[in-house]
Design a protein around this motif. Structure first.
Motif, mmCIF file in Angstrom:
data_model
loop_
_atom_site.group_PDB
_atom_site.id
_atom_site.type_symbol
_atom_site.label_atom_id
_atom_site.label_comp_id
_atom_site.label_asym_id
_atom_site.label_seq_id
_atom_site.Cartn_x
_atom_site.Cartn_y
_atom_site.Cartn_z
ATOM 1 N N UNK A 1 -20.252 -8.267 -2.267
ATOM 2 C CA UNK A 1 -18.766 -7.976 -1.652
ATOM 3 C C UNK A 1 -18.047 -7.173 -2.703
ATOM 4 N N UNK A 2 -18.570 -6.467 -3.556
ATOM 5 C CA UNK A 2 -17.907 -5.910 -4.762
ATOM 6 C C UNK A 2 -16.597 -4.903 -4.159
ATOM 7 N N UNK A 3 -16.802 -4.287 -3.288
ATOM 8 C CA UNK A 3 -15.817 -3.135 -2.804
ATOM 9 C C UNK A 3 -14.695 -4.128 -2.272
ATOM 10 N N UNK A 4 -14.897 -5.014 -1.409
ATOM 11 C CA UNK A 4 -14.105 -5.909 -0.860
ATOM 12 C C UNK A 4 -13.151 -6.519 -2.065
ATOM 13 N N UNK A 5 -13.725 -7.145 -2.780
ATOM 14 C CA UNK A 5 -13.428 -8.059 -3.932
ATOM 15 C C UNK A 5 -12.499 -7.050 -4.906
ATOM 16 N N UNK A 6 -12.864 -6.128 -5.178
ATOM 17 C CA UNK A 6 -12.073 -5.236 -6.141
ATOM 18 C C UNK A 6 -10.858 -4.695 -5.301
ATOM 19 N N UNK A 7 -10.853 -4.330 -4.196
ATOM 20 C CA UNK A 7 -9.454 -4.091 -3.304
ATOM 21 C C UNK A 7 -8.738 -5.132 -3.253
ATOM 22 N N UNK A 8 -9.305 -6.355 -2.955
ATOM 23 C CA UNK A 8 -8.266 -7.584 -2.910
ATOM 24 C C UNK A 8 -7.904 -7.869 -4.208
ATOM 25 N N UNK A 9 -8.228 -7.624 -5.105
ATOM 26 C CA UNK A 9 -7.932 -8.187 -6.355
ATOM 27 C C UNK A 9 -6.683 -7.264 -6.888
ATOM 28 N N UNK A 10 -6.989 -5.880 -6.473
ATOM 29 C CA UNK A 10 -5.825 -5.132 -6.584
ATOM 30 C C UNK A 10 -4.454 -5.367 -6.041
ATOM 31 N N UNK A 11 -4.529 -5.943 -4.715
ATOM 32 C CA UNK A 11 -3.740 -6.254 -3.893
ATOM 33 C C UNK A 11 -2.905 -7.515 -4.374
ATOM 34 N N UNK A 12 -4.041 -8.450 -4.800
ATOM 35 C CA UNK A 12 -3.446 -9.778 -5.213
ATOM 36 C C UNK A 12 -2.442 -9.386 -6.622
ATOM 37 N N UNK A 13 -3.049 -8.793 -7.479
ATOM 38 C CA UNK A 13 -2.508 -8.323 -8.699
ATOM 39 C C UNK A 13 -0.939 -7.841 -8.541
ATOM 40 N N UNK A 14 -0.884 -6.956 -7.772
ATOM 41 C CA UNK A 14 0.110 -5.823 -7.330
ATOM 42 C C UNK A 14 1.316 -6.928 -6.457
ATOM 43 N N UNK A 15 0.983 -7.440 -5.507
ATOM 44 C CA UNK A 15 1.835 -8.066 -4.366
ATOM 45 C C UNK A 15 1.794 -9.489 -4.526
ATOM 46 N N UNK A 16 1.029 -10.175 -4.984
ATOM 47 C CA UNK A 16 0.952 -11.673 -5.018
ATOM 48 C C UNK A 16 1.354 -12.374 -6.258
ATOM 49 N N UNK A 17 0.439 -12.010 -7.283
ATOM 50 C CA UNK A 17 0.484 -12.851 -8.599
ATOM 51 C C UNK A 17 1.922 -12.445 -9.334
ATOM 52 N N UNK A 18 2.352 -13.732 -10.143
ATOM 53 C CA UNK A 18 3.555 -13.651 -10.812
ATOM 54 C C UNK A 18 4.028 -14.955 -10.923
ATOM 55 N N UNK A 19 5.209 -15.048 -11.733
ATOM 56 C CA UNK A 19 5.612 -16.486 -12.138
ATOM 57 C C UNK A 19 6.026 -17.449 -11.130
ATOM 58 N N UNK A 20 6.433 -16.477 -10.135
ATOM 59 C CA UNK A 20 7.053 -17.493 -9.035
ATOM 60 C C UNK A 20 6.429 -17.042 -7.665
ATOM 61 N N UNK A 21 5.322 -17.450 -7.455
ATOM 62 C CA UNK A 21 4.366 -16.954 -6.239
ATOM 63 C C UNK A 21 5.232 -17.170 -4.918
ATOM 64 N N UNK A 22 5.944 -18.126 -4.649
ATOM 65 C CA UNK A 22 6.402 -18.212 -3.169
ATOM 66 C C UNK A 22 7.518 -17.269 -3.051
#
Length: 746
Positions: free
Chosen positions: A604-625
């Motif tokens: 599922x390389x294509x899916x996981x790559x695209x999801x990781x980009x979204x996760x890094x830009x939109x979700x990950x951070x010091x205060x997730x909530x």
């Protein structure tokens, strides 16, 4: 854990009918078997019939006949359950709710009942209300409440106990009122059943001879309680004006469609203009894009009186439809009485029947003919009639075929012909529209075109290619493209075919994306130009593209012929997201699409790559909530989650993070994403704490990453937080994984 990966007017029941040895249709009494009502069809001598829907008591009051209401037994709701230990939510399938006011509520233990209005759910699931049934999911609960709210705002509330492992509930409702029906019937020799329907094959009533063995009726699920509550409401329910009884008291009984019963009803004084020559009648019809010309020929001396009376009746009925002012939506037919001056035209067009009714479009093309007198077919001539829909389809066929044959036809003519076909209402009775072939039939025979599908497809391809260099969008072409990519355009309307998006469709989508800003700027004005009540108004082009891509995936899963072009679909999603025009739902659709598609090596390389980009830009951070809250606050108003709320939005993100992480646990070929998957899994537990499924996923990722002590500690927590909501098989697997981790056999 895997269990969290992506979460006729009557009701059909589909009961199997026993077959007798009788293989012909006989006179006698037939009983319906599949509509939840006790309906009898009596076939009498002299080709007479009786269709009996209800029985009960009545009384005569003056000139009125008043029917007493039947005393309800138990509940009008009928439920069927399916169970599945692994189901996280409950799927609800509500059969044909029509436009009635239904509410659905859930209750856990003694907590407050949470209600939702079915029409609001329907508007989210099916904005255009094109489907007969509604399907959606609810959270697990102990009790289900079903409510029917009548026109006086009294709610009939039925409370049902839910089986512990219920996974799906099919709900049907026995309607209390049946309107007049325009019906036809046929006898199925294969099943020895008599089927009655408004449209052949569409949701029929099924009858078997009263003398034949009857199907065994299933036991009805009885609610714990059923009661009628005057002015029924619940916290947060929109308030209604109890005095708004539309001119009638709560106890009023309507007994007839008569002005005495509707004292305040307004009728617009509508008048038809009857031309004195066929050529003038055609010109008047051509001036309107939505009208057809009904021509009547009858050599009887009394024909003029019959025609005049018919016209007067049509004016009256159309006036009632318009209510208090002219509305072109209901003015769909012009009428003309053919006379001696038209005999040459009749002969040239091979119309020899006497009497005869024939229907033309504004160009004089013959669309339908019936060897019948006018009075017998009077019920057909209405905006609401099925004949009008058939004429629109026949007109689209004839128009587009003429354009193909006309070497001098312009580009605008071709676009207009495709657009006319695309805007037709989806036919549920496609095959039957042209099935009447009896030369002596008194019913309408609709003109059938010999339009060649290959020719149409090639013409559409050339049209799309020719407009790739447009500097401004052609709004009619844009509207037609949207219909075509959503399987509602000319391919579906003219040839009744669903298909996977092809190269021409992707080229057409590029056209929409290129001009999306200008299309959106001009969309309101374009829709308004169609009139006060535009049919199928154009929606936002980018949103429609996202919907078309999602539908494309569903069609491929349903076995529709064709192969998805993964690269082009991915490219379109990326363009939408990169442009900033795609709302959160575009991301969600994209991730769902990718999660269903595997790469050539099975990963599922294509899916996981695209999801990781979204996760890094939109979700990950010091205060997730806080970051998630900011994302939620920026949702477009059209996003489904702007209605579903914050908790659903949180649950979606914790669930999708767990799902992506579980894909890495499940498939060794995804092992290159273990480090990323650990981040996703840890995030899912920040948002949704102490979830045993998520803990199980994280523990297995830790183990695969070489963090064995951390894995055992996390898996121990997964076992600790197991509860009754976790199915037995899954709980066993989680415990087994812990044992294997501890003894080194994982």
């Amino acid at each position: 854990m895997r269990n969290f990966i992506w979460s006729l007017l009557l009701v059909s029941f589909g009961i199997t009918v026993s077959h007798s040895q009788t293989k012909k249709l006989e006179k006698g009494t037939y009983l319906s078997t599949n509509k939840g009502q006790k309906i009898k069809l009596n076939l009498l001598n002299d080709n007479k019939y009786e269709l009996v829907f209800y029985s009960g008591e009545y009384e005569i009051k003056g000139d009125s006949l008043v029917f007493a209401k039947n005393t309800p037994s138990g509940t009008s709701f009928d439920l069927a359950f399916k169970t599945d230990k692994k189901a996280k939510n409950i799927k609800i399938k509500f059969l044909d709710p029509s436009y009635y006011s239904f509410y659905i509520g859930t209750q856990k233990g003694n907590e407050e009942v949470k209600y939702q209005k079915l029409s609001e759910i329907r508007s989210k699931q099916d904005p255009d209300w094109t489907q007969n049934n509604i399907e959606f999911e609810i959270e697990k609960a102990d009790f289900l409440y079903l409510v029917y709210e009548d026109y006086s705002y009294a709610g009939t509330v039925s409370k049902f106990a839910l089986p512990k492992e219920v996974s799906e509930i099919t709900v049907s409702y026995e309607l209390a009122v049946i309107s007049d029906l325009n019906i036809q019937g046929f006898f199925d020799k294969n099943t020895n059943e008599l089927k009655i329907t408004e449209k052949a094959g569409l949701n029929p009533l099924v009858f078997v001879n009263e003398k034949d063995p009857q199907p065994v009726k299933k036991d009805k699920i009885v609610p714990l309680e059923s009661k009628t509550v005057t002015n029924w409401t619940y916290p947060g329910k929109e308030k209604t004006l109890l005095s708004d009884d539309f001119g009638y008291g709560a106890d009023s009984t309507i007994v007839a469609a008569d002005s005495a019963v509707y004292p305040n009803y307004t009728k617009y004084d509508f008048k038809l203009k009857i031309e004195n020559t066929l050529s003038k009648a055609l010109v008047a019809t051509k001036e309107s894009n939505s009208k057809f010309l009904v021509v009547y020929y009858d050599s009887k001396k009394t024909t003029k009186e019959t025609f005049d009376a018919f016209v007067k009746d049509q004016e009256t009925q159309t006036g009632y439809n318009m209510y208090d002012s002219y509305n072109a939506q209901y003015d769909v037919f012009n009428y003309y009485l053919a006379g001696a001056d038209d005999k040459k035209w009749l002969k040239n067009n091979k119309i020899t029947a006497d009497p005869a009714i024939f229907i033309l479009n504004g160009q004089g093309d013959l669309l339908a003919i019936a060897k019948s007198d006018l009075t017998a077919q009077q019920y057909q001539f209405s905006y609401y009639g099925d004949l009008y829909r058939k004429l629109q389809r026949a007109d689209a066929f004839v128009s587009i075929e003429k354009i193909f044959k006309n070497k001098k036809a312009s580009d605008a003519d071709l676009i207009k012909s495709f657009n006319k076909a695309a805007l037709l209402e989806t036919s549920y009775d496609y095959d039957s529209e042209y099935s009447l072939t009896d030369a002596n039939s008194t019913e309408f025979v609709v003109t059938k075109s010999s339009l060649d599908k290959t020719e149409a497809v090639q013409a559409w391809k050339k049209l799309i290619e020719a407009h790739q260099k447009d500097t401004a969008p052609n709004m009619y072409l844009a509207e037609t493209i949207i219909k075509e990519i959503k399987n509602q355009g000319f391919t579906k309307q003219l040839f009744n075919q669903d298909r996977i998006l092809n190269d021409t469709d992707f080229l057409a989508i590029d056209y929409l994306l290129k001009h999306s800003d200008k299309i959106e700027e001009g969309r309101t004005q374009f829709n308004n130009a169609k009139g006060v009540y535009p049919v199928n108004p154009m929606s936002n082009a980018v949103s429609e593209i996202a919907d078309a891509l999602q539908q494309n995936l569903y069609l491929s899963q349903d076995g529709v012929s064709g192969e998805i072009n993964k690269d082009k679909v991915n490219s379109i999603y990326k363009k939408i997201i990169a442009s900033g025009k795609g709302n959160f739902d575009a991301y969600r659709n994209y991730f769902y699409y990718l999660s269903q598609i595997t790469d050539n090596d099975g990963s599922n390389t294509t899916y996981l790559k695209e999801f990781n980009l979204y996760f890094d830009s939109a979700l990950e951070g010091p205060s997730p909530i806080e970051k998630l809250d900011a994302l939620f606050s920026g949702l477009d108003s059209s996003s489904s989650y702007s209605y579903d709320g914050w908790n659903s939005f949180k649950e979606y993100h914790s669930s999708i993070c767990n799902s992506a992480a579980w894909a890495v646990v499940e498939k060794p070929m995804n092992s290159g994403f273990i480090k990323d998957a650990v981040k996703w899994s840890e995030y899912s537990l920040v948002v949704t704490k102490n979830n045993p499924y998520y803990l199980d996923t994280l523990a297995q990722l830790y183990y695969k990453d070489g963090q064995k002590d951390k894995a055992i500690a996390t898996q121990t927590l997964a076992v600790k937080y197991l509860n009754a909501a976790v199915e037995e098989e899954t709980a066993s697997e989680i415990k087994d994984v812990l044992s294997k981790m501890k003894n080194g056999t994982y």
